[in-house]
Enzyme design. Structure first.
Site, PDB file in Angstrom:
ATOM      1  CG  HIS A 251       4.728   7.042   7.087  1.00 36.31           C
ATOM      2  ND1 HIS A 251       6.411   7.360   7.107  1.00 36.31           N
ATOM      3  CD2 HIS A 251       5.236   5.068   7.054  1.00 36.31           C
ATOM      4  CE1 HIS A 251       7.392   5.759   7.500  1.00 36.31           C
ATOM      5  NE2 HIS A 251       6.217   5.210   7.125  1.00 36.31           N
ATOM      6  CG  ASN A 252       6.353  10.851   7.836  1.00 34.71           C
ATOM      7  OD1 ASN A 252       6.456  10.324   8.580  1.00 34.71           O
ATOM      8  ND2 ASN A 252       7.589  11.914   8.628  1.00 34.71           N
TER       9      ASN A 252
END
Length: 352
Positions: A251-252
């Site tokens: 994620h991210n």
């Protein structure tokens, strides 16, 4: 398995002309299929990228060979009775040959299959093809010329750009975006929750991930790879990046343009990868690190620190390749050095 040339075979002379290469040997040598150098037969084309392959050519039965100019020291002798085509890069030339010999692909008819499930508010371009058992959520959008082969899920508010092809079992979850002319192989998942938990009195507490994934144009993602949605904001993959099978993108993370990421790589959350980075198979990057433009990470390396632009890192924990090689060479000498070190230590103890 060989690849046949189809109804139109080529001669070595014609193929050399199409590739812009220098022909040595028999101009009429036939090319009817492509084979590996060890399984080639009469009529086969194979390729020679190094001196080792050049040695194998002597025993091969291939009629025609593509050979790197850098590996062509005795090319005229090797071409006796057969044909060699000298090119600057045999691998790139082979790409062109594979395109010439590739069997024609059936183009799916535009439209929505009767067994597809499409929400009323979803929008589908007239030229798109939606195959059997595909599911499109509310406000999903499918662009011009897209192909959803079969069993593809596109969630609420998700978008697939023009000309993209999604193979069976692909999932593009809510609000995620796939760019134009992308290729997603079977089993790819875009937008699953990131792996985020915090310790709590009753055990791990799940952190909501309310962001999305944004994939650029001309990106290819291999079978069963996963790109997790952001906690907030977006997980991003830049234009023309190519990702192999079984890759995990946390994620991210932000992956730049024109990167090559080989199979089984693991990219932790919030990693920033620059443009043109190459990751060898099964390499891993710890969370919140940065990898500079054009850096290279060797296979099976474990990255625990930021990598400057243009550097080659290797090892666990990974470090600069030159430093790692020196350290490894010294490590391999320890077995020979140990008896000598023990004698020195005993001598020092005796002197005391």
């Amino acid at each position: 398995m060989s690849i046949a040339a189809g109804p139109v075979a080529r001669t070595a002379e014609a193929l050399a002309r199409e590739l812009g290469g220098e022909l040595l040997g028999d101009p009429q040598a036939p090319v009817t299929r492509i084979d590996t150098i060890d399984s080639a037969t009469t009529g086969s084309l194979s390729f020679i990228r190094t001196e080792r392959f050049a040695e194998a050519w002597v025993l091969s039965k291939a009629s025609v060979g593509l050979i790197n100019q850098s590996a062509a020291g005795q090319a005229r002798e090797l071409a006796q009775g057969r044909a060699l085509i000298l090119v600057p890069d045999a691998d790139l030339a082979l790409v062109r040959v594979l395109e010439m010999f590739a069997p024609p692909q059936a183009k799916p008819e535009p439209g929505v299959h009767s067994r597809a499930c499409v929400a009323q508010s979803a929008t589908i371009a007239a030229s798109a093809s939606i195959g059997p058992n595909c599911t499109l959520g509310e406000e999903a959008h499918i662009g011009d010329g897209c192909v959803l082969v079969a069993n593809v899920f596109v969630g609420r508010g998700a978008r697939v750009g023009a000309g993209s092809v999604l193979h069976p079992g692909v999932r593009v979850l809510d609000r995620c975006e796939v760019g134009e002319r992308c290729l997603l192989h079977p089993g790819v998942t875009i937008g699953a929750d990131g792996f985020g938990y915090r310790p709590g009195p009753q055990g791990p507490v799940k952190v909501p991930h309310i962001g999305n994934v944004v994939i650029g144009n001309e990106v290819e993602i291999g079978a069963n790879s996963c790109v997790d949605r952001a906690k907030f904001g977006s997980t991003t993959i830049g234009d023309r990046t190519k990702i192999d099978n079984l890759v995990q993108v946390g994620h991210n993370s932000r992956i730049g343009r024109a990167c090559l990421i080989c199979g089984q790589c693991g990219i932790s959350g919030s990693v920033k990868i620059g443009d043109g980075v190459i990751m060898g198979g099964a390499a891993a990057i710890a969370d919140n690190l940065e990898v500079g433009d054009r850096a290279q990470i060797a296979a099976c390396s474990g990255v625990m620190n930021n990598i400057p632009p243009g550097e080659v890192w290797i090892g666990i924990p990974a470090g600069p390749a030159r430093e790692y090689k020196r350290n490894y060479a010294a490590f391999r000498m320890l077995g020979k050095m140990l008896p000598h070190l023990k004698r020195l230590m005993r001598a020092d103890e005796g002197a005391l």
